[in-house]
Design a protein around this motif. Structure first.
Motif, PDB file in Angstrom:
ATOM      1  N   LEU A  56     -21.344 129.866  37.336  1.00 33.79           N
ATOM      2  CA  LEU A  56     -20.463 128.902  36.581  1.00 33.79           C
ATOM      3  C   LEU A  56     -19.568 128.024  38.079  1.00 33.79           C
ATOM      4  CD1 LEU A  56     -19.573 129.600  32.719  1.00 33.79           C
ATOM      5  CD2 LEU A  56     -22.295 128.279  34.135  1.00 33.79           C
ATOM      6  N   ILE A  57     -18.845 129.307  38.696  1.00 36.85           N
ATOM      7  CA  ILE A  57     -17.569 128.637  39.298  1.00 36.85           C
ATOM      8  C   ILE A  57     -18.431 127.926  40.688  1.00 36.85           C
ATOM      9  CG2 ILE A  57     -15.953 128.332  40.131  1.00 36.85           C
ATOM     10  CD1 ILE A  57     -15.049 130.610  38.895  1.00 36.85           C
ATOM     11  N   ASP A  58     -18.465 126.766  41.273  1.00 35.19           N
ATOM     12  CA  ASP A  58     -18.962 126.081  42.819  1.00 35.19           C
ATOM     13  C   ASP A  58     -17.565 126.380  43.626  1.00 35.19           C
ATOM     14  OD1 ASP A  58     -20.919 125.251  44.865  1.00 35.19           O
ATOM     15  OD2 ASP A  58     -19.242 123.094  44.686  1.00 35.19           O
ATOM     16  N   THR A  59     -16.746 126.350  43.217  1.00 36.55           N
ATOM     17  CA  THR A  59     -15.531 126.313  44.103  1.00 36.55           C
ATOM     18  C   THR A  59     -14.159 127.231  43.567  1.00 36.55           C
ATOM     19  OG1 THR A  59     -14.794 124.033  44.557  1.00 36.55           O
ATOM     20  CG2 THR A  59     -16.333 125.526  46.099  1.00 36.55           C
ATOM     21  N   ILE A  60     -13.089 128.141  44.234  1.00 33.17           N
ATOM     22  CA  ILE A  60     -11.948 127.455  44.005  1.00 33.17           C
ATOM     23  C   ILE A  60     -11.328 127.229  44.985  1.00 33.17           C
ATOM     24  CG2 ILE A  60      -9.696 129.186  42.741  1.00 33.17           C
ATOM     25  CD1 ILE A  60     -12.120 130.742  41.479  1.00 33.17           C
ATOM     26  N   GLU A  61      -9.782 126.702  45.153  1.00 37.41           N
ATOM     27  CA  GLU A  61      -9.464 126.340  46.216  1.00 37.41           C
ATOM     28  C   GLU A  61      -7.911 126.018  45.342  1.00 37.41           C
ATOM     29  OE1 GLU A  61      -9.674 124.368  48.469  1.00 37.41           O
ATOM     30  OE2 GLU A  61     -12.360 124.959  48.001  1.00 37.41           O
ATOM     31  N   PRO A  62      -7.105 127.062  46.132  1.00 38.55           N
ATOM     32  CA  PRO A  62      -5.841 127.632  45.650  1.00 38.55           C
ATOM     33  C   PRO A  62      -4.691 126.768  46.033  1.00 38.55           C
ATOM     34  CG  PRO A  62      -6.094 129.066  47.975  1.00 38.55           C
ATOM     35  CD  PRO A  62      -7.764 128.587  47.009  1.00 38.55           C
ATOM     36  N   ALA A  63      -3.591 126.534  45.645  1.00 36.03           N
ATOM     37  CA  ALA A  63      -2.017 126.262  46.018  1.00 36.03           C
ATOM     38  C   ALA A  63      -1.203 126.733  45.593  1.00 36.03           C
ATOM     39  CB  ALA A  63      -2.615 124.487  45.184  1.00 36.03           C
ATOM     40  N   GLY A  64      -0.389 127.439  46.411  1.00 37.75           N
ATOM     41  CA  GLY A  64       0.451 128.762  46.077  1.00 37.75           C
ATOM     42  C   GLY A  64      -0.499 128.700  44.379  1.00 37.75           C
ATOM     43  N   ASP A  65      -0.017 128.805  43.151  1.00 39.98           N
ATOM     44  CA  ASP A  65      -0.325 130.060  42.249  1.00 39.98           C
ATOM     45  C   ASP A  65      -0.932 128.468  41.402  1.00 39.98           C
ATOM     46  OD1 ASP A  65       1.445 131.660  42.708  1.00 39.98           O
ATOM     47  OD2 ASP A  65       3.370 130.881  41.774  1.00 39.98           O
ATOM     48  N   LEU A  66      -1.278 127.648  42.412  1.00 46.96           N
ATOM     49  CA  LEU A  66      -1.895 126.529  41.529  1.00 46.96           C
ATOM     50  C   LEU A  66      -3.099 126.801  41.577  1.00 46.96           C
ATOM     51  CD1 LEU A  66       0.287 123.277  40.416  1.00 46.96           C
ATOM     52  CD2 LEU A  66      -0.627 125.224  39.034  1.00 46.96           C
ATOM     53  N   TRP A  67      -4.349 126.861  40.721  1.00 52.82           N
ATOM     54  CA  TRP A  67      -5.779 127.461  41.665  1.00 52.82           C
ATOM     55  C   TRP A  67      -6.460 125.904  41.167  1.00 52.82           C
ATOM     56  CZ3 TRP A  67      -7.633 132.789  42.145  1.00 52.82           C
ATOM     57  CH2 TRP A  67      -7.167 133.997  42.725  1.00 52.82           C
ATOM     58  N   THR A  68      -7.460 124.759  41.382  1.00 55.81           N
ATOM     59  CA  THR A  68      -8.739 124.141  40.828  1.00 55.81           C
ATOM     60  C   THR A  68      -9.994 124.788  40.523  1.00 55.81           C
ATOM     61  OG1 THR A  68      -6.957 122.482  41.723  1.00 55.81           O
ATOM     62  CG2 THR A  68      -9.037 121.714  40.835  1.00 55.81           C
ATOM     63  N   TRP A  69      -9.957 124.858  39.982  1.00 53.67           N
ATOM     64  CA  TRP A  69     -11.752 125.377  39.889  1.00 53.67           C
ATOM     65  C   TRP A  69     -12.711 125.212  39.754  1.00 53.67           C
ATOM     66  CZ3 TRP A  69     -12.151 131.143  37.375  1.00 53.67           C
ATOM     67  CH2 TRP A  69     -10.648 132.209  37.252  1.00 53.67           C
ATOM     68  N   GLN A  70     -13.901 124.252  40.050  1.00 47.07           N
ATOM     69  CA  GLN A  70     -14.794 123.002  40.362  1.00 47.07           C
ATOM     70  C   GLN A  70     -16.146 124.275  39.541  1.00 47.07           C
ATOM     71  OE1 GLN A  70     -14.702 120.065  40.570  1.00 47.07           O
ATOM     72  NE2 GLN A  70     -16.990 119.892  39.825  1.00 47.07           N
ATOM     73  N   LEU A  71     -15.957 123.762  38.715  1.00 45.86           N
ATOM     74  CA  LEU A  71     -17.654 123.874  37.705  1.00 45.86           C
ATOM     75  C   LEU A  71     -18.574 123.892  38.091  1.00 45.86           C
ATOM     76  CD1 LEU A  71     -15.805 125.139  34.260  1.00 45.86           C
ATOM     77  CD2 LEU A  71     -16.272 125.979  36.281  1.00 45.86           C
ATOM     78  N   LYS A  72     -20.005 124.803  38.418  1.00 43.03           N
ATOM     79  CA  LYS A  72     -21.012 123.646  38.450  1.00 43.03           C
ATOM     80  C   LYS A  72     -21.425 123.020  37.434  1.00 43.03           C
ATOM     81  CE  LYS A  72     -22.182 127.080  41.646  1.00 43.03           C
ATOM     82  NZ  LYS A  72     -22.831 127.966  42.025  1.00 43.03           N
ATOM     83  N   GLY A  73     -22.621 122.283  37.109  1.00 44.19           N
ATOM     84  CA  GLY A  73     -22.790 121.585  36.360  1.00 44.19           C
ATOM     85  C   GLY A  73     -23.265 122.264  34.595  1.00 44.19           C
ATOM     86  N   ILE A  74     -22.365 122.155  33.288  1.00 43.97           N
ATOM     87  CA  ILE A  74     -23.136 123.267  32.510  1.00 43.97           C
ATOM     88  C   ILE A  74     -23.714 122.066  31.629  1.00 43.97           C
ATOM     89  CG2 ILE A  74     -22.255 124.399  30.400  1.00 43.97           C
ATOM     90  CD1 ILE A  74     -19.697 124.422  32.475  1.00 43.97           C
ATOM     91  N   SER A  75     -24.640 122.402  30.692  1.00 45.66           N
ATOM     92  CA  SER A  75     -25.317 121.725  30.016  1.00 45.66           C
ATOM     93  C   SER A  75     -25.508 122.126  28.759  1.00 45.66           C
ATOM     94  CB  SER A  75     -27.090 121.375  30.312  1.00 45.66           C
ATOM     95  OG  SER A  75     -27.473 120.692  32.302  1.00 45.66           O
ATOM     96  N   ALA A  76     -25.345 121.335  27.791  1.00 45.14           N
ATOM     97  CA  ALA A  76     -25.587 121.504  25.955  1.00 45.14           C
ATOM     98  C   ALA A  76     -25.671 120.693  24.782  1.00 45.14           C
ATOM     99  CB  ALA A  76     -23.929 122.432  26.061  1.00 45.14           C
ATOM    100  N   LEU A  77     -26.572 120.518  24.131  1.00 49.37           N
ATOM    101  CA  LEU A  77     -27.481 119.145  23.523  1.00 49.37           C
ATOM    102  C   LEU A  77     -27.114 118.421  24.491  1.00 49.37           C
ATOM    103  CD1 LEU A  77     -25.726 120.063  20.541  1.00 49.37           C
ATOM    104  CD2 LEU A  77     -27.580 120.935  20.976  1.00 49.37           C
ATOM    105  N   GLY A  78     -28.176 118.104  25.527  1.00 47.85           N
ATOM    106  CA  GLY A  78     -28.328 117.121  26.089  1.00 47.85           C
ATOM    107  C   GLY A  78     -27.135 116.100  27.005  1.00 47.85           C
ATOM    108  N   VAL A  79     -26.113 117.077  27.071  1.00 47.15           N
ATOM    109  CA  VAL A  79     -25.100 116.473  28.343  1.00 47.15           C
ATOM    110  C   VAL A  79     -24.512 117.599  29.292  1.00 47.15           C
ATOM    111  CG1 VAL A  79     -22.438 116.098  27.944  1.00 47.15           C
ATOM    112  CG2 VAL A  79     -23.911 115.042  25.545  1.00 47.15           C
ATOM    113  N   THR A  80     -24.634 117.446  30.388  1.00 43.78           N
ATOM    114  CA  THR A  80     -24.425 118.009  31.695  1.00 43.78           C
ATOM    115  C   THR A  80     -23.133 117.448  31.932  1.00 43.78           C
ATOM    116  OG1 THR A  80     -25.889 117.924  31.976  1.00 43.78           O
ATOM    117  CG2 THR A  80     -24.823 118.851  33.912  1.00 43.78           C
TER     118      THR A  80
END
Length: 172
Positions: free
Chosen positions: A37-61
């Protein structure tokens, strides 16, 4: 917007050293590679930014990104909690833990507990259906994570057994 939540808890006894497993799960790039589910994780010290791949549910992505405060207690525990930067409104977040318990020099119990939350432009009455999709997706992601972890560790996945909190047993 409605907030939807799903939790996945699993335990596996991995035939590898705790240090070897820790080196993989505490590396943001490796963690992203192991988790479908994860495209990338970009660390900046103790804070990591997680970029998810597209997730679909009931017609919403959606393909949200979210910021996590990471607390690493090498080589035993990784804990994370959603902590968006001041003034931002992230539509998704997670919190959870990875606990690694050394059973022997070549065997580690890996306990993973993840809760994912997402604000989606869907009505509240769709909660049951959306959260079911989220749970199924998280379960499949966990199974793929285990397979990829074993491959990365050079272990034959046919020997692993995973136990979930719901009592299900998954044998590789």
């Amino acid at each position: 917007m409605t907030t939807f939540t799903s939790r996945d808890v699993s335990t596996a006894v991995v035939p590898a050293s705790r240090d070897d497993i820790w080196a993989i799960v505490s590396d943001p790039a490796a963690l992203a590679e192991l988790t479908p589910l994860i495209d990338t994780i970009e660390p900046a010290g103790d804070l990591w930014t997680w970029q998810l791949k597209g997730i679909s549910a009931l017609g919403v992505t959606v393909a949200p990104s979210f910021t996590e405060r990471m607390v690493l207690d090498a080589p035993a525990r990784m804990e994370y909690v959603h902590e968006p930067p001041a003034g931002t409104n992230e539509l998704a977040g997670a919190h959870g833990t990875y606990d690694l318990t050394e059973l022997s020099p070549t065997s580690t119990r890996l306990d993973i507990d993840i809760t994912l939350c997402a604000d989606l432009p869907l009505p509240k009455f769709s909660r049951r259906a959306v959260e079911k999709v989220m749970a199924t997706t998280m379960r499949r992601t966990g199974d793929a994570f285990a397979e990829r972890l074993y491959e990365r560790l050079g272990i034959d996945g046919a020997d692993w057994v995973e136990h979930r909190v719901d009592g299900a047993e998954v044998v590789g």
